[in-house]
Design an enzyme around this catalytic site. Structure first.
Site, short mmCIF file in Angstrom:
data_model
loop_
_atom_site.label_atom_id
_atom_site.label_comp_id
_atom_site.label_asym_id
_atom_site.label_seq_id
_atom_site.Cartn_x
_atom_site.Cartn_y
_atom_site.Cartn_z
N ARG A 1 -23.29 -27.26 -1.54
CA ARG A 1 -21.86 -27.43 -1.86
C ARG A 1 -21.50 -26.74 -3.18
O ARG A 1 -20.43 -26.16 -3.31
CB ARG A 1 -21.49 -28.91 -1.91
CG ARG A 1 -21.41 -29.50 -0.52
CD ARG A 1 -21.10 -30.97 -0.55
NE ARG A 1 -19.75 -31.26 -0.97
CZ ARG A 1 -18.68 -31.13 -0.20
NH1 ARG A 1 -18.81 -30.67 1.04
NH2 ARG A 1 -17.49 -31.44 -0.65
N THR B 1 -12.81 -26.24 -1.78
CA THR B 1 -12.13 -25.86 -0.52
C THR B 1 -11.18 -24.66 -0.63
O THR B 1 -11.19 -23.79 0.24
CB THR B 1 -11.31 -27.07 -0.02
OG1 THR B 1 -12.17 -28.21 0.00
CG2 THR B 1 -10.75 -26.83 1.36
N HIS C 1 -18.19 -23.83 6.19
CA HIS C 1 -18.19 -25.29 6.16
C HIS C 1 -19.56 -25.72 5.65
O HIS C 1 -20.58 -25.16 6.08
CB HIS C 1 -17.98 -25.90 7.56
CG HIS C 1 -18.40 -27.34 7.56
ND1 HIS C 1 -17.59 -28.35 7.11
CD2 HIS C 1 -19.58 -27.93 7.89
CE1 HIS C 1 -18.24 -29.50 7.17
NE2 HIS C 1 -19.46 -29.27 7.65
N TYR D 1 -15.32 -32.58 12.78
CA TYR D 1 -14.58 -33.11 11.63
C TYR D 1 -14.45 -34.62 11.66
O TYR D 1 -14.40 -35.26 10.61
CB TYR D 1 -13.22 -32.41 11.48
CG TYR D 1 -13.42 -31.03 10.85
CD1 TYR D 1 -13.72 -30.92 9.50
CD2 TYR D 1 -13.37 -29.87 11.61
CE1 TYR D 1 -13.96 -29.69 8.91
CE2 TYR D 1 -13.60 -28.62 11.04
CZ TYR D 1 -13.90 -28.54 9.69
OH TYR D 1 -14.15 -27.33 9.10
N GLU E 1 -23.59 -34.16 11.87
CA GLU E 1 -23.14 -32.80 12.21
C GLU E 1 -24.29 -31.99 12.82
O GLU E 1 -24.10 -31.25 13.78
CB GLU E 1 -22.62 -32.09 10.96
CG GLU E 1 -21.32 -32.69 10.43
CD GLU E 1 -20.89 -32.13 9.08
OE1 GLU E 1 -19.93 -32.67 8.51
OE2 GLU E 1 -21.51 -31.18 8.58
N ARG F 1 -16.87 -19.09 -2.03
CA ARG F 1 -15.42 -19.09 -1.77
C ARG F 1 -14.64 -18.49 -2.94
O ARG F 1 -13.61 -17.86 -2.75
CB ARG F 1 -14.93 -20.52 -1.50
CG ARG F 1 -15.37 -21.04 -0.14
CD ARG F 1 -15.22 -22.55 -0.10
NE ARG F 1 -15.33 -23.13 1.22
CZ ARG F 1 -15.37 -24.44 1.44
NH1 ARG F 1 -15.32 -25.29 0.41
NH2 ARG F 1 -15.48 -24.91 2.65
N LYS G 1 -17.76 -19.46 9.04
CA LYS G 1 -16.59 -19.51 9.92
C LYS G 1 -16.23 -18.10 10.41
O LYS G 1 -16.77 -17.11 9.88
CB LYS G 1 -15.43 -20.15 9.15
CG LYS G 1 -15.69 -21.65 8.80
CD LYS G 1 -14.58 -22.19 7.90
CE LYS G 1 -14.69 -23.69 7.67
NZ LYS G 1 -13.68 -24.16 6.68
N ASN H 1 -11.64 -20.04 4.43
CA ASN H 1 -12.52 -20.15 3.26
C ASN H 1 -13.99 -19.91 3.59
O ASN H 1 -14.88 -20.39 2.91
CB ASN H 1 -12.31 -21.50 2.56
CG ASN H 1 -12.52 -22.67 3.50
OD1 ASN H 1 -12.93 -22.50 4.65
ND2 ASN H 1 -12.26 -23.87 3.02
P1 ATP Z 1 -15.17 -30.10 1.28
O1 ATP Z 1 -16.15 -28.97 1.08
O2 ATP Z 1 -14.65 -30.72 0.02
O3 ATP Z 1 -15.55 -31.06 2.39
P2 ATP Z 1 -13.88 -28.66 3.12
O4 ATP Z 1 -13.84 -27.23 2.86
O5 ATP Z 1 -14.80 -29.18 4.14
O6 ATP Z 1 -14.01 -29.33 1.78
P3 ATP Z 1 -11.88 -30.35 4.23
O7 ATP Z 1 -10.87 -31.06 3.42
O8 ATP Z 1 -12.98 -31.12 4.85
O9 ATP Z 1 -12.42 -29.15 3.39
O10 ATP Z 1 -11.07 -29.50 5.31
C1 ATP Z 1 -11.77 -28.76 6.26
C2 ATP Z 1 -11.20 -27.37 6.35
O11 ATP Z 1 -9.83 -27.44 6.73
C3 ATP Z 1 -11.17 -26.55 5.06
O12 ATP Z 1 -12.40 -25.92 4.81
C4 ATP Z 1 -10.07 -25.57 5.35
O13 ATP Z 1 -10.52 -24.49 6.17
C5 ATP Z 1 -9.10 -26.39 6.16
N1 ATP Z 1 -8.03 -27.01 5.36
C6 ATP Z 1 -8.17 -28.04 4.51
N2 ATP Z 1 -6.99 -28.40 3.97
C7 ATP Z 1 -6.07 -27.58 4.50
C8 ATP Z 1 -4.64 -27.43 4.36
N3 ATP Z 1 -3.95 -28.21 3.56
N4 ATP Z 1 -4.04 -26.46 5.06
C9 ATP Z 1 -4.72 -25.68 5.88
N5 ATP Z 1 -6.06 -25.76 6.08
C10 ATP Z 1 -6.73 -26.69 5.40
MG MG Z 2 -15.27 -31.20 4.54
#
Ligand code: ATP
Ligand code: MG
Length: 200
Positions: free
Chosen positions: A118, A124, A158, A53, A169, A135, A13, A155
């Site tokens: 992962r 996350t 992705h 997404y 994707e 992360r 990112k 973070n």
């Molecule tokens: P996973 O790896 O479990 O799929 P992810 O990192 O992809 O987790 P998601 O829940 O799919 O997380 O959310 C996508 C992205 O949205 C996260 O990586 C983060 O950057 C952002 N994000 C998630 N939850 C929040 C939140 N509550 N507030 C702000 N940003 C968020």
């Molecule tokens: Mg995700």
């Protein structure tokens, strides 16, 4: 499906690029033995981020629920108790975050690619992701502070969450001709059934 050819999509990112972590992040994935079969620098549009997404129709609910649970686990009250609404807010913030600068898009291939990537990426929220993960080691953000500032959790990465999502994707981010089929010499030690031929 050939289990040695499992694929996953990884995005570094904009914060990863700005922090100068491209090399460090790729190094960590590369050491696993997985193979990089696609790589490019992209400036995403909001439309691409939204499609990305929403390849998982349940994403809003899952992602919203996950952050609600994170609040509750810390004894805090979430900004909304409705997962879908939380998910919608998260998506709007993600559009800003991911279109703020270039990202690196990559496809990694090999045995257990989705799960291995992962595991190394970590959970996350950087505050609670395990030590030793990208992360957990390389950044510092949390849900609460991101919410106070009304922005996405930064973070770095992705990574696709399932083989099915990965396929969708990858189709969004890459044309078929941008993925290269080739052999890595080191793959024999990972995959060959017989290890005859090592000793002279
Ligand atoms: P996973 O790896 O479990 O799929 P992810 O990192 O992809 O987790 P998601 O829940 O799919 O997380 O959310 C996508 C992205 O949205 C996260 O990586 C983060 O950057 C952002 N994000 C998630 N939850 C929040 C939140 N509550 N507030 C702000 N940003 C968020
Ligand atoms: Mg995700």
């Amino acid at each position: 499906m050939d289990f040695k050819k499992e694929k996953t999509l990884v995005l570094i990112k904009p914060d990863g690029i700005q922090r100068g972590l491209i090399g460090e992040i790729i190094h960590r994935y590369e050491r696993t033995g997985l193979k990089l079969i696609g790589l490019k620098l992209v400036l995403p549009t909001e439309e691409l981020v939204e499609h990305h997404y929403l390849v998982d129709p349940d994403w809003k609910i899952k992602s919203g629920q996950k952050s609600i649970d994170a609040y509750l686990a810390k004894g805090l009250t979430p900004p909304s108790s409705e997962p879908e609404k939380m998910g919608e807010l998260i998506l709007e913030k993600l559009k800003k975050y991911l279109t703020s600068g270039p990202v690196i898009a990559m496809v990694w291939q090999g045995m257990n690619a989705v799960g291995v990537i992962r595991k190394i990426t970590g959970a996350t929220e950087p505050l609670t992701s395990d030590v030793g993960t990208i992360r957990g080691d390389l950044t510092i953000d949390s849900y609460e502070i991101a919410d106070v500032d009304r922005r996405s959790v930064r973070n770095l990465i992705h990574a696709s969450s399932s083989i099915i999502d990965a396929e969708k994707e990858i189709n969004l981010w890459f044309k078929p001709e941008e993925l290269i089929n080739y052999r890595l010499v080191g793959e024999s030690i990972l995959y060959d059934v017989n290890l005859d031929g090592i000793l002279e």
